[in-house]
Write an enzyme that holds these catalytic residues in place. Structure first.
Site, PDB file in Angstrom:
ATOM      1  N   ASP A 123      17.725   0.405 -26.501  1.00 56.93           N
ATOM      2  CA  ASP A 123      16.636   0.448 -25.533  1.00 56.93           C
ATOM      3  C   ASP A 123      17.170   0.871 -24.160  1.00 56.93           C
ATOM      4  O   ASP A 123      18.369   1.070 -23.968  1.00 56.93           O
ATOM      5  CB  ASP A 123      15.981  -0.930 -25.400  1.00 56.93           C
ATOM      6  CG  ASP A 123      15.592  -1.527 -26.738  1.00 56.93           C
ATOM      7  OD1 ASP A 123      14.979  -0.804 -27.535  1.00 56.93           O
ATOM      8  OD2 ASP A 123      15.906  -2.711 -26.978  1.00 56.93           O
ATOM      9  N   ASP A 146      15.618   3.898 -28.904  1.00 58.75           N
ATOM     10  CA  ASP A 146      14.871   2.918 -29.689  1.00 58.75           C
ATOM     11  C   ASP A 146      13.631   2.405 -28.971  1.00 58.75           C
ATOM     12  O   ASP A 146      12.937   1.537 -29.470  1.00 58.75           O
ATOM     13  CB  ASP A 146      15.776   1.736 -30.050  1.00 58.75           C
ATOM     14  CG  ASP A 146      15.140   0.836 -31.115  1.00 58.75           C
ATOM     15  OD1 ASP A 146      14.712   1.381 -32.145  1.00 58.75           O
ATOM     16  OD2 ASP A 146      15.059  -0.390 -30.895  1.00 58.75           O
ATOM     17  N   ASP A 150      12.001  -3.489 -24.598  1.00 56.11           N
ATOM     18  CA  ASP A 150      11.579  -4.468 -25.607  1.00 56.11           C
ATOM     19  C   ASP A 150      11.605  -5.868 -25.004  1.00 56.11           C
ATOM     20  O   ASP A 150      12.564  -6.227 -24.296  1.00 56.11           O
ATOM     21  CB  ASP A 150      12.498  -4.430 -26.824  1.00 56.11           C
ATOM     22  CG  ASP A 150      12.175  -3.288 -27.775  1.00 56.11           C
ATOM     23  OD1 ASP A 150      11.293  -2.486 -27.444  1.00 56.11           O
ATOM     24  OD2 ASP A 150      12.812  -3.211 -28.839  1.00 56.11           O
ATOM     25  N   ARG A 208       3.099   2.089 -28.197  1.00 55.30           N
ATOM     26  CA  ARG A 208       3.580   0.839 -27.593  1.00 55.30           C
ATOM     27  C   ARG A 208       3.475   0.849 -26.071  1.00 55.30           C
ATOM     28  O   ARG A 208       4.463   0.758 -25.353  1.00 55.30           O
ATOM     29  CB  ARG A 208       5.016   0.549 -28.020  1.00 55.30           C
ATOM     30  CG  ARG A 208       5.186   0.443 -29.520  1.00 55.30           C
ATOM     31  CD  ARG A 208       6.627   0.167 -29.901  1.00 55.30           C
ATOM     32  NE  ARG A 208       6.780   0.101 -31.364  1.00 55.30           N
ATOM     33  CZ  ARG A 208       7.948  -0.043 -31.987  1.00 55.30           C
ATOM     34  NH1 ARG A 208       9.060  -0.156 -31.279  1.00 55.30           N
ATOM     35  NH2 ARG A 208       8.009  -0.076 -33.305  1.00 55.30           N
TER      36      ARG A 208
END
Length: 433
Positions: A123, A146, A150, A208
């Site tokens: 990330d 990725d 997160d 997302r």
């Protein structure tokens, strides 16, 4: 014509947003619980991975300023009571800031973040394993293998504000923010309280923005501008999402439900956004069931569920103004809360930081034009001598990218300048041979 420049420091701006008095304990604009980061600790400036990791992992409070570009070989593990910030608009971290294992009171601000090679957790910023009281503010995330950010595994009290997310070279897994990492992690219930406000979901952000399991997430005054988006906000099992006063443009499914067999549906309330349910103005579209497996499918929902009420004070900008405000102020602006009051800049002109930077020998330079115009992009050395003309032609509106092939040039610092109409912007690149 003269231009006004607002030069209030970020720390002063944060202080102005705090609620006066003993209660509530929440920052005025989000779930982040009054993070002060490394305030009161030593201020240091770092330019190497070793120094950054040393100070970030220390048990002492530090205000850590990143100068230039730091390329990491793994996670930069961040301990409690830290501020990690960029020195200016050229400050970049290529790697992953890992904020986890009960760490609290961390501020990440005024920084370009990229992780194209997926080092560490892959990330740009990983908030994990009961991390809490975190603020991520005025950062620009580009090409994180990725996902940009997160927030998982019982982390809590996180505010993400005034950040810009985009993908330039990456072609797959162009995800922004995952909140809750697995349907099986029932221990996340009661955690994952997150606020996302005044963020810019820019080019090639596919999914997302955010996608939420279990959490209570407040999404307000954000600008959704990615025409490749499969969806904007996704609510999943047990989640509650409050989506208000956002501006959606060219987005498939501005909000949706991912329904999981034999699990309770997530909830979502959508209020005062620039579009209503099934409204296709502004190029937005609605597609039911675009993602379907044996156990789950996407469902279109009107956004009328009963959800939580934010337990903090906040001020909503008018939905009609969100696009202009966010484009003007979101992302790494170099440690100030304002930018030059340039109508053409606000309306969409932009010269991006080259990537990769440092380069050896080739690098890509992106730029955006809101209308067709003559565009001139040139490169100069430190003495101001022109070394290359990359563009000199009329181009249509939209995002563009060119490659600067620097194989014939010596190592050093170079400048590249975009001129179109009355708009001019200059950025710096570093060539290492």
């Amino acid at each position: 014509m003269g231009r006004n420049v607002l030069t209030v420091s970020r720390r002063a701006a944060v202080a102005c947003f705090l609620v006066v008095g003993v209660t509530p304990l929440l920052a005025a604009d989000g779930f982040g619980v009054r993070p002060i980061g490394g305030a009161g600790g030593t201020s240091v400036t770092v330019s190497t991975e070793v120094d950054l990791q040393t100070y970030a992992a220390s048990t002492l409070p530090y205000i850590i300023t990143i100068s230039g570009t730091i390329v990491t070989t793994g996670n930069i593990v961040v301990n409690s009571n830290k501020t990690i910030q960029g020195a200016d608009t050229n400050s970049m971290l290529i790697g992953d800031l890992y904020v986890g294992n009960g760490v609290h009171n961390v501020i990440v601000q005024d920084l370009d973040i990229s992780n194209p090679y997926g080092v560490g957790d892959g990330d740009g910023v990983t908030i994990i394993n009961s991390a809490r009281n975190i603020l991520v503010d005025h950062c620009t995330f580009t090409d994180c293998a990725d996902g940009s950010l997160d927030i998982t595994d019982q982390s809590d009290s996180v505010t993400v504000s005034w950040c810009r997310f985009r993908y330039v070279n990456q072609t797959t897994h162009r995800n922004v923010c995952l909140i809750g990492s697995s349907d099986t992690k029932l221990n996340d219930l009661g955690f994952l309280h997150v606020t996302m406000h005044h963020c810019w979901f820019d080019q090639n952000c596919d999914e997302r923005m955010p996608s939420v399991r279990f959490g209570r997430v407040h999404v307000y005054n954000n600008y959704y501008a990615s025409e490749t988006a499969s969806y904007g906000v996704r609510t999943r099992l047990y989640a509650e999402c409050f989506v208000e006063n956002n501006y959606f443009e060219g987005c498939q499914n501005p909000w949706e439900l991912l329904r999981k067999t034999s699990n309770p549906d997530g909830k979502l309330l959508a209020l005062n956004n620039n579009i209503s349910f099934m409204d296709t103005s502004g190029g937005n579209t609605w597609v039911a069931g675009w993602y379907t497996t044996a156990t789950e499918t996407t469902v279109l929902i009107p956004g009328t569920d009963s959800v939580f009420s934010p337990p903090y004070s906040y001020t909503l900008d008018s939905t009609a103004d969100v696009k202009t405000i966010v484009m003007s102020y979101a992302g790494n602006k170099g440690g100030v809360v304002g930018v030059q009051d340039d109508p053409e800049r606000i309306s969409g002109y932009e010269l991006c930081q080259n990537y990769p930077n440092p380069c050896n020998p080739d690098t890509k330079i992106g730029f955006r034009t809101p209308r067709q115009n003559l565009v001139i992009l040139k490169v100069f050395d430190l003495l101001g001598r022109e070394v290359a003309t990359l563009v000199n032609q009329s181009l249509p509106r939209g995002s563009h990218e060119v490659t600067f092939a620097a194989a014939e040039l010596a190592s050093g610092i170079y400048f590249y300048r975009l001129t179109t109409g009355s708009f001019t912007q200059v950025r710096k690149l570093l060539l290492l041979r």
